[in-house]
Scaffold this motif. Structure first.
Motif, PDB file in Angstrom:
ATOM      1  N   CYS A 104      13.271  47.519  25.568  1.00  0.00           N
ATOM      2  CA  CYS A 104      14.455  47.439  24.708  1.00  0.00           C
ATOM      3  C   CYS A 104      14.807  48.831  24.219  1.00  0.00           C
ATOM      4  O   CYS A 104      13.958  49.714  24.140  1.00  0.00           O
ATOM      5  CB  CYS A 104      14.229  46.513  23.519  1.00  0.00           C
ATOM      6  N   GLN A 122      18.883  43.962  21.162  1.00  0.00           N
ATOM      7  CA  GLN A 122      17.704  44.068  22.007  1.00  0.00           C
ATOM      8  C   GLN A 122      16.421  44.027  21.181  1.00  0.00           C
ATOM      9  O   GLN A 122      15.461  43.324  21.537  1.00  0.00           O
ATOM     10  CB  GLN A 122      17.766  45.360  22.833  1.00  0.00           C
ATOM     11  N   HIS A 149      12.373  40.625  31.023  1.00  0.00           N
ATOM     12  CA  HIS A 149      13.532  41.248  30.388  1.00  0.00           C
ATOM     13  C   HIS A 149      13.791  40.603  29.027  1.00  0.00           C
ATOM     14  O   HIS A 149      13.523  39.412  28.823  1.00  0.00           O
ATOM     15  CB  HIS A 149      14.773  41.109  31.269  1.00  0.00           C
ATOM     16  N   PHE A 150      14.332  41.401  28.125  1.00  0.00           N
ATOM     17  CA  PHE A 150      14.577  40.895  26.778  1.00  0.00           C
ATOM     18  C   PHE A 150      15.639  39.806  26.747  1.00  0.00           C
ATOM     19  O   PHE A 150      15.697  38.985  25.818  1.00  0.00           O
ATOM     20  CB  PHE A 150      14.992  42.042  25.839  1.00  0.00           C
ATOM     21  N   ASP A 151      16.508  39.765  27.767  1.00  0.00           N
ATOM     22  CA  ASP A 151      17.629  38.828  27.750  1.00  0.00           C
ATOM     23  C   ASP A 151      17.401  37.593  28.622  1.00  0.00           C
ATOM     24  O   ASP A 151      18.351  36.917  29.007  1.00  0.00           O
ATOM     25  CB  ASP A 151      18.920  39.538  28.176  1.00  0.00           C
ATOM     26  N   VAL A 154      13.202  41.175  21.208  1.00  0.00           N
ATOM     27  CA  VAL A 154      11.792  41.494  21.431  1.00  0.00           C
ATOM     28  C   VAL A 154      10.955  41.123  20.196  1.00  0.00           C
ATOM     29  O   VAL A 154       9.797  40.714  20.334  1.00  0.00           O
ATOM     30  CB  VAL A 154      11.634  42.974  21.805  1.00  0.00           C
ATOM     31  N   VAL A 193       5.547  47.232  25.156  1.00  0.00           N
ATOM     32  CA  VAL A 193       6.982  47.382  24.927  1.00  0.00           C
ATOM     33  C   VAL A 193       7.464  48.742  25.415  1.00  0.00           C
ATOM     34  O   VAL A 193       6.979  49.791  24.970  1.00  0.00           O
ATOM     35  CB  VAL A 193       7.326  47.196  23.439  1.00  0.00           C
ATOM     36  N   VAL A 227       7.988  44.349  28.460  1.00  0.00           N
ATOM     37  CA  VAL A 227       9.397  44.088  28.214  1.00  0.00           C
ATOM     38  C   VAL A 227       9.998  45.312  27.549  1.00  0.00           C
ATOM     39  O   VAL A 227       9.340  45.983  26.745  1.00  0.00           O
ATOM     40  CB  VAL A 227       9.578  42.826  27.331  1.00  0.00           C
TER      41      VAL A 227
END
Length: 423
Positions: free
Chosen positions: A151, A157, A125-127, A161, A177, A149
């Motif tokens: 976004c 977001q 996950h991006f976070d 990335v 992506v 991943v």
């Protein structure tokens, strides 16, 4: 962000609805079913998994004495991967679909292998709180060469990335992506038209691709499980093998946002590869999109053509090499179908068992499922299989939590990769 899943009492929550675990159930092979690969000629007849008898007379295909669709000058009828195939006029192959239609394809028996070095992957996950350097170290220790991943085009977001892409560029690990644009506007309202959806998809994809192009990202997945949203599928318990399983009214909106994302990426990076993902056994949706058809059977609409077929295969959906049709129907080899039908690489971008399973069960599932995927990589054009997920924040899906490995799932994954080279 790739959605975090929630399994409830054997049901899978996706897009706010539930998928019955009957997906994985097949009725088995009827007594006397013909061996895989049986063909007319030289056989005089073929028995399929439900016991129907197929024959060819004067170039026309019959099932239990009745014609099947519109066929003529058939020189070969083939039973392969749980599907019927034939060669028609001019040597063109066709595959039989659930609604007795024959769709053009290539010879399903031709083995196609993806290039080595990209098979093992995992989702994130991006976070995450992991730094890019920490992620690279973790992935290398696991033997992963692909990291998926997602976004949206939200600056927070995208920037997260971008930082990953900068670090990954020289790491030897590729980023896939996911452009996480859906079928709803910023107010959560379904787009009002195909053109509105297209324009939003175009804008989102161009923003993401422009940000990532300088850092070597060349593979994008355009949308996440769009065929399995409340407005797009009529019944979440259907396996998706028929186009009529999907919402005809809202189909143009889904098609529009998919087309927009692909065109947006290509406008920025003409050589980038774009994937569209599907779930369960959604070949009905994939075929209709590929051929520019509506679920009601009407045609002549814009075609959605992707560079990579991507699929999600959770245990509840069934064995992807023998996936069931609407729970009770016989299974078929989905990657073989896609290989022959669309002629592009196949990537399983999410796979796992359910979060309610024990860690011992998960470890065993990882080992057995990777074994099936690995065996098929050189014949089914399977370019990569991407486990969901690295860290789920708990002990449900992930193989680690806050940097601490979860065993035995983590060791099962790494042991398999170490013992089975991606070559």
């Amino acid at each position: 962000m790739i959605k975090r899943r929630q399994f409830l009492g054997g049901l899978t929550a996706l897009g706010g609805a539930y998928l019955l675990n009957a997906y994985g159930q097949t009725s088995g092979i009827a007594a006397g079913a013909s061996p895989d690969g049986t063909a007319i000629p030289s056989a005089s007849s073929i028995i399929d998994k439900v016991g129907s008898k197929w024959t060819v007379s004067n170039g026309v295909i019959y099932r239990n004495g009745s014609t099947v669709g519109n066929t003529y000058n058939v020189s070969l009828l083939l039973w392969y991967g749980g599907k019927m195939w034939h060669i028609g006029t001019g040597g063109q192959f066709y595959v039989h679909t659930d609604l007795d239609k024959w769709l053009p394809c290539s010879d399903p028996r031709v083995a196609v292998g993806a290039p080595p070095g990209s098979f093992y992957g995992i989702n994130g996950h991006f976070d995450y709180t992991y730094t890019p350097a920490q992620l690279i170290s973790i992935l290398k220790s696991m033997g992963c060469t692909n990291y998926r991943v997602g976004c949206s085009d939200d600056p927070k977001q995208v920037n997260a990335v971008v930082k990953l892409a900068q670090a990954f560029q020289s790491s030897g690990i590729s980023l896939l992506v996911l452009i996480n644009q859906g079928i709803f506007d910023s107010n959560g309202i379904l787009f009002t038209s195909e053109s509105a959806a297209y324009n939003r998809g175009l804008q989102a994809a161009m923003t993401v691709a422009n940000a990532l192009k300088p850092y070597g990202v060349t593979v994008y997945e355009c949308g996440n499980e769009l065929t399995r949203q409340v407005p797009t599928v009529l019944d979440f318990t259907s396996a998706g093998t028929k186009a009529i399983d999907f919402n005809n009214l809202n189909w143009p909106v889904m098609r529009g946002v998919m087309r927009g994302m692909i065109d947006g990426v290509k406008a920025v990076q003409s050589d980038a590869k774009c994937g569209i993902n599907f779930c369960v056994a959604d070949i009905g949706a994939a075929d209709a999109l590929w051929d520019g058809m509506q679920p009601d059977g009407s045609g002549g609409y814009p075609k959605v053509r992707w560079d990579i077929t991507t699929w999600h295969n959770y245990e509840v959906y069934g064995d992807i090499f023998n996936i069931g049709i609407d729970g009770a129907g016989p299974g078929f080899d989905l990657p073989t179908y896609c290989k022959a039908r669309y002629g592009v690489p196949f990537v399983i971008t999410e796979w796992n068992t359910g979060p309610e399973k024990s860690q011992d069960y998960r470890a065993s599932y990882i080992t057995s499922t990777l074994g099936k995927f690995y065996q098929g990589r050189k014949t089914h054009n399977i370019q990569s299989v991407m486990y969901f997920v690295l860290d789920s924040g708990d002990n449900t899906f992930g193989v680690m939590t806050n940097g601490v490995t979860l065993n035995p799932p983590y060791s099962a994954f790494t042991s398999f990769v170490s013992a089975n080279a991606d070559n």
